[in-house]
Write a protein that holds these residues in place. Sequence first.
Motif, PDB file in Angstrom:
ATOM      1  N   MET A   1     129.855  16.338 -20.730  1.00 48.40           N
ATOM      2  CA  MET A   1     128.804  15.349 -20.794  1.00 48.40           C
ATOM      3  C   MET A   1     128.091  15.470 -22.127  1.00 48.40           C
ATOM      4  O   MET A   1     127.797  16.563 -22.587  1.00 48.40           O
ATOM      5  N   THR A   2     127.776  14.365 -22.727  1.00 51.66           N
ATOM      6  CA  THR A   2     127.117  14.337 -24.025  1.00 51.66           C
ATOM      7  C   THR A   2     125.666  14.765 -23.888  1.00 51.66           C
ATOM      8  O   THR A   2     124.962  14.328 -22.985  1.00 51.66           O
ATOM      9  N   PHE A   3     125.195  15.588 -24.830  1.00 48.86           N
ATOM     10  CA  PHE A   3     123.796  16.006 -24.830  1.00 48.86           C
ATOM     11  C   PHE A   3     122.923  14.842 -25.257  1.00 48.86           C
ATOM     12  O   PHE A   3     123.337  13.984 -26.027  1.00 48.86           O
ATOM     13  N   GLY A   4     121.700  14.825 -24.759  1.00 50.28           N
ATOM     14  CA  GLY A   4     120.755  13.801 -25.155  1.00 50.28           C
ATOM     15  C   GLY A   4     120.707  12.608 -24.224  1.00 50.28           C
ATOM     16  O   GLY A   4     119.859  11.742 -24.398  1.00 50.28           O
ATOM     17  N   LEU A   5     121.582  12.522 -23.259  1.00 50.84           N
ATOM     18  CA  LEU A   5     121.535  11.412 -22.315  1.00 50.84           C
ATOM     19  C   LEU A   5     120.335  11.593 -21.389  1.00 50.84           C
ATOM     20  O   LEU A   5     120.047  12.695 -20.929  1.00 50.84           O
ATOM     21  N   HIS A   6     119.641  10.515 -21.111  1.00 52.83           N
ATOM     22  CA  HIS A   6     118.426  10.603 -20.293  1.00 52.83           C
ATOM     23  C   HIS A   6     118.707  11.023 -18.861  1.00 52.83           C
ATOM     24  O   HIS A   6     117.875  11.649 -18.226  1.00 52.83           O
ATOM     25  N   ASN A   7     119.843  10.680 -18.340  1.00 56.04           N
ATOM     26  CA  ASN A   7     120.145  11.020 -16.945  1.00 56.04           C
ATOM     27  C   ASN A   7     121.122  12.185 -16.823  1.00 56.04           C
ATOM     28  O   ASN A   7     121.751  12.351 -15.792  1.00 56.04           O
ATOM     29  N   ALA A   8     121.241  13.004 -17.855  1.00 57.42           N
ATOM     30  CA  ALA A   8     122.203  14.108 -17.834  1.00 57.42           C
ATOM     31  C   ALA A   8     121.883  15.123 -16.731  1.00 57.42           C
ATOM     32  O   ALA A   8     122.781  15.583 -16.033  1.00 57.42           O
ATOM     33  N   ALA A   9     120.610  15.464 -16.552  1.00 62.53           N
ATOM     34  CA  ALA A   9     120.240  16.446 -15.531  1.00 62.53           C
ATOM     35  C   ALA A   9     120.559  15.930 -14.130  1.00 62.53           C
ATOM     36  O   ALA A   9     121.087  16.663 -13.293  1.00 62.53           O
TER      37      ALA A   9
END
Length: 109
Positions: A1-9
């Motif tokens: 998963m790419t870092f910095g995505l708002h819904n990553a967590a």
Amino acid sequence: MTFGLHNAAQTFQRFMNMVLSSIDFVFCYLEYILVASSDEESPHERLFTVFEKLNDALCINVSKSVFGSSKIKYLGYEISPTGIRLFPSKVEVYLSPRQPLNCTIPGND
């Protein structure tokens, strides 16, 4: 998963829930995974089950893991055989409030 995505967590939490959903003795919040056991014999079997599930899905850093602890700090709580309680440092602020140093009351100028 790419870092910095708002819904990553949220996406990662959903993924971990999906990976570990079939195991009833596991509590997972993001990368923190608790494996519960009431005796000293079953943790090895339970850890083996969890590691099998995780091995199929992702890599884990074993050097950051804690095994065989009877008392842990987890998400602001201290969990031990005697029960679950808040960190004393978190509660201390509410139990002994300080007197304000500079307080002005509106309308009393």
